[in-house]
Write an enzyme that holds these catalytic residues in place. Structure first.
Site, mmCIF file in Angstrom:
data_model
loop_
_atom_site.group_PDB
_atom_site.id
_atom_site.type_symbol
_atom_site.label_atom_id
_atom_site.label_comp_id
_atom_site.label_asym_id
_atom_site.label_seq_id
_atom_site.Cartn_x
_atom_site.Cartn_y
_atom_site.Cartn_z
ATOM 1 N N LYS A 84 0.843 -1.199 0.000
ATOM 2 C CA LYS A 84 0.000 0.000 0.000
ATOM 3 C C LYS A 84 0.882 1.254 0.000
ATOM 4 C CE LYS A 84 -3.875 -1.886 2.727
ATOM 5 N NZ LYS A 84 -4.959 -1.698 1.752
ATOM 6 N N ARG A 128 -10.063 -11.687 2.305
ATOM 7 C CA ARG A 128 -10.921 -12.745 1.745
ATOM 8 C C ARG A 128 -10.213 -14.101 1.782
ATOM 9 N NH1 ARG A 128 -11.411 -9.453 -3.799
ATOM 10 N NH2 ARG A 128 -11.147 -7.788 -2.299
HETATM 11 N N1 BES Z 1 -7.929 -3.881 4.603
HETATM 12 C C1 BES Z 1 -8.134 -3.516 3.248
HETATM 13 C C2 BES Z 1 -9.446 -2.804 3.009
HETATM 14 C C3 BES Z 1 -9.559 -1.402 3.535
HETATM 15 C C4 BES Z 1 -9.192 -0.351 2.725
HETATM 16 C C5 BES Z 1 -10.087 -1.174 4.754
HETATM 17 C C6 BES Z 1 -9.332 0.934 3.188
HETATM 18 C C7 BES Z 1 -10.226 0.121 5.218
HETATM 19 C C8 BES Z 1 -9.857 1.172 4.422
HETATM 20 C C9 BES Z 1 -8.121 -4.747 2.350
HETATM 21 O O1 BES Z 1 -7.340 -5.793 2.767
HETATM 22 C C10 BES Z 1 -7.632 -4.300 1.030
HETATM 23 O O2 BES Z 1 -6.519 -3.849 0.965
HETATM 24 N N2 BES Z 1 -8.464 -4.411 0.002
HETATM 25 C C11 BES Z 1 -8.109 -3.980 -1.297
HETATM 26 C C12 BES Z 1 -8.643 -4.974 -2.269
HETATM 27 C C13 BES Z 1 -8.141 -4.791 -3.671
HETATM 28 C C14 BES Z 1 -6.659 -5.111 -3.741
HETATM 29 C C15 BES Z 1 -8.907 -5.694 -4.592
HETATM 30 C C16 BES Z 1 -8.730 -2.613 -1.522
HETATM 31 O O3 BES Z 1 -9.850 -2.373 -1.079
HETATM 32 O O4 BES Z 1 -8.075 -1.756 -2.117
HETATM 33 ZN ZN ZN Z 2 -5.328 -5.576 2.096
#
Ligand code: BES
Ligand code: ZN
Ligand code: ZN
Length: 485
Positions: free
Chosen positions: A266, A340
């Site tokens: 990230k 997931r």
């Molecule tokens: N923990 C994150 C989701 C999240 C994002 C929670 C922002 C709270 C605030 C999750 O594991 C994630 O990173 N999801 C990705 C999925 C994508 C790579 C398909 C996302 O939402 O960007």
């Molecule tokens: Zn994530």
């Protein structure tokens, strides 16, 4: 904070402050409460007290009241006050009075069980602060909170207990969710869950890496392998002494103690917030404490897959293929879609343990934040009867949910050339493809999925609640179990 009922009258109860409610007029001039009409006439006259929702006016030494202060709380137009609003008034009153150094608070309620529960819970939620790691936490605190009612109805006592149990469970959940990831590792989370379970008479089983390997939880283990911190699958079980139904509820909570994204890392800006990627786990642990104390007549098992998602030298790579506990293979196209993956194995394990109905909660996608903002949690379900039970429970729990679709077309977006399914579905409908990924492992079992990415954390303090974790959807979980038929 000690919480109790007082059956004395609002004017006679002794306290540093008493909170009383004031309605706005339906139209025209405000009608003052009879006990304030004389002593506060000037304030009504000057429109300093209007009865507007959440207006708080603090008066000192009011004639006719034994309490040292009277806090007049506006409730808005007649008949319009919702449970959520009453809970907020209670929290806001406690937060304001705490700031003034008040020690004992009385709150004059209508003698209705629902109201008593909401006031008790709201007061506890309002009191909580994220100051666990301050060298000098705020010393100001409330020692006694009394809900003032009339009549001997024992339902009022039961309601007080329920509000207190829920508020304390939510604050336990918030204490856990706010912890930084260096202190709350997966094993530390398991230790916290175990301590809660042992203190409350729940059985607990923590599956370690070796047991998960033997069982074949390749999806969960794939996420964990990039971190030096070992993963765990925490299982807490509650069995009622006399079950009313043969249902066995499985509550699953995402427990990523920190989500760097892994190799699909990230951006650093805002990454610190990803300590709350275990808010689902924290909500489920709080839920189990409340369930142990309120003893619903249905069996409940909580499952918490917990890992740290890190980009270490052994981390999984985009394009890795893992074999999940279900036997299905998954192509990991983005290591940041890790929630997931760990939920897939926990859901399969829940079914192996005999759960007949599943609810999972996860800070699963940024896409749900885009879709709904922070005003509702995303709700997905494959079963109308469980969905309507969950909706009723969420209304009772003052937690707003918004139903989202799980159309078959979303499954097409998850197609993988090399494995049974891919773990991402492209830019479109990200919260829905995540839900449909989970559905693949749920199969025909009645299931609700809650994406609380936007609702699990308050970015700015509200008058009724501090900044930080909210414990959502703990109220829905507890009410679902309590009202199970
Ligand atoms: N923990 C994150 C989701 C999240 C994002 C929670 C922002 C709270 C605030 C999750 O594991 C994630 O990173 N999801 C990705 C999925 C994508 C790579 C398909 C996302 O939402 O960007
Ligand atoms: Zn994530
Ligand atoms: Zn995550």
């Amino acid at each position: 904070m000690d919480i109790s009922l007082s059956r004395s009258s609002p004017t006679a109860v002794e306290a540093d402050a008493i909170v009383v409610l004031q309605e706005e007029p339906a139209e025209g001039k405000i009608v003052p409460r009879p006990d304030l009409a004389g002593p506060a006439a000037a304030l009504y006259e000057s429109s300093e007290i209007t009865g507007k929702l959440l207006e708080l006016t603090l008066l000192h030494g009011v004639a006719g009241f034994a309490a040292k202060r009277v806090l007049v709380a506006g409730v808005g137009k007649p008949g319009k006050l919702t449970p959520t609003q009453l809970r907020r008034i209670s929290g806001a009153a406690v937060r304001l009075l705490k700031g003034k150094g008040v020690n004992t608070i009385a709150f004059a309620a209508e003698s209705k069980p629902d109201q008593v529960a909401l006031i008790a819970e709201g007061a506890l939620l309002g009191l909580w602060e994220p100051d666990q790691h301050k060298s000098e936490p705020d010393k100001k605190t409330i020692s006694t909170f009394m809900v003032v009612v009339s009549g001997a109805d024992p339902a009022l006592d039961a309601a007080l207990l329920q509000g207190k149990v829920l508020g304390e469970a939510a604050n336990l959940s918030r204490d856990i969710a706010v912890q930084p990831p260096n202190l709350l590792t997966p094993l530390a989370l398991a230790a916290r869950a175990r301590a809660m379970a042992e203190a409350n008479g729940l059985s607990v089983d923590v599956l370690d890496q070796d047991r998960m390997k033997q069982l074949g939880m390749g999806a969960l283990l794939g996420v964990a392998q990039g971190s030096a911190e070992p993963p765990a699958l925490i299982v807490l079980s509650y069995k009622p002494s006399a079950a009313k139904s043969s249902a066995h509820l499985g509550f699953v909570g995402k427990g990523v103690t920190f989500d760097t994204g892994g190799i699909s890392i990230k951006p650093s800006d805002g990454m610190e917030k990803m300590k709350y990627d275990m808010a689902g786990a924290a909500a489920v642990i709080g839920t189990m404490q409340a369930i142990a104390q309120l003893k619903p007549a249905v069996q409940v098992t909580a499952l918490i897959p917990t890992v740290e998602n890190m980009p270490g030298g052994k981390a999984q790579r985009p394009s890795d293929i893992v074999k999940s506990l279900s036997g299905k293979t998954i192509e990991v196209l983005n290591t940041d879609a890790e929630g997931r993956l760990i939920l897939a194995d926990a859901i399969t394990y829940a079914k192996q343990l005999g759960c007949t109905h599943l609810v999972d909660v996860a800070t699963l996608t940024g896409a749900i934040v885009v879709a709904l903002g922070s005003h509702a949690s995303g709700m997905f379900s494959n079963d109308e009867s469980l969905a309507s039970a969950w909706t009723a429970a969420s209304e009772a729990g003052c937690e707003r949910m918004w139903r989202m679709p799980i159309f078959d077309e979303y499954r097409d977006q998850l197609k993988s050339v090399y494995a049974d399914i891919g773990n991402i579905g492209g830019r479109e409908g990200g919260a829905c493809t995540a839900a449909v990924f989970l559905k693949e492992f749920v199969g025909d079992t009645p299931w609700v999925h809650i994406d609380n990415a936007a609702t699990a954390w308050l970015d700015d303090a509200k008058p009724w609640m501090s900044k930080g974790p909210t414990a959502v959807p703990i109220g829905s979980f507890v009410n679902l179990a309590l009202n199970w038929k």
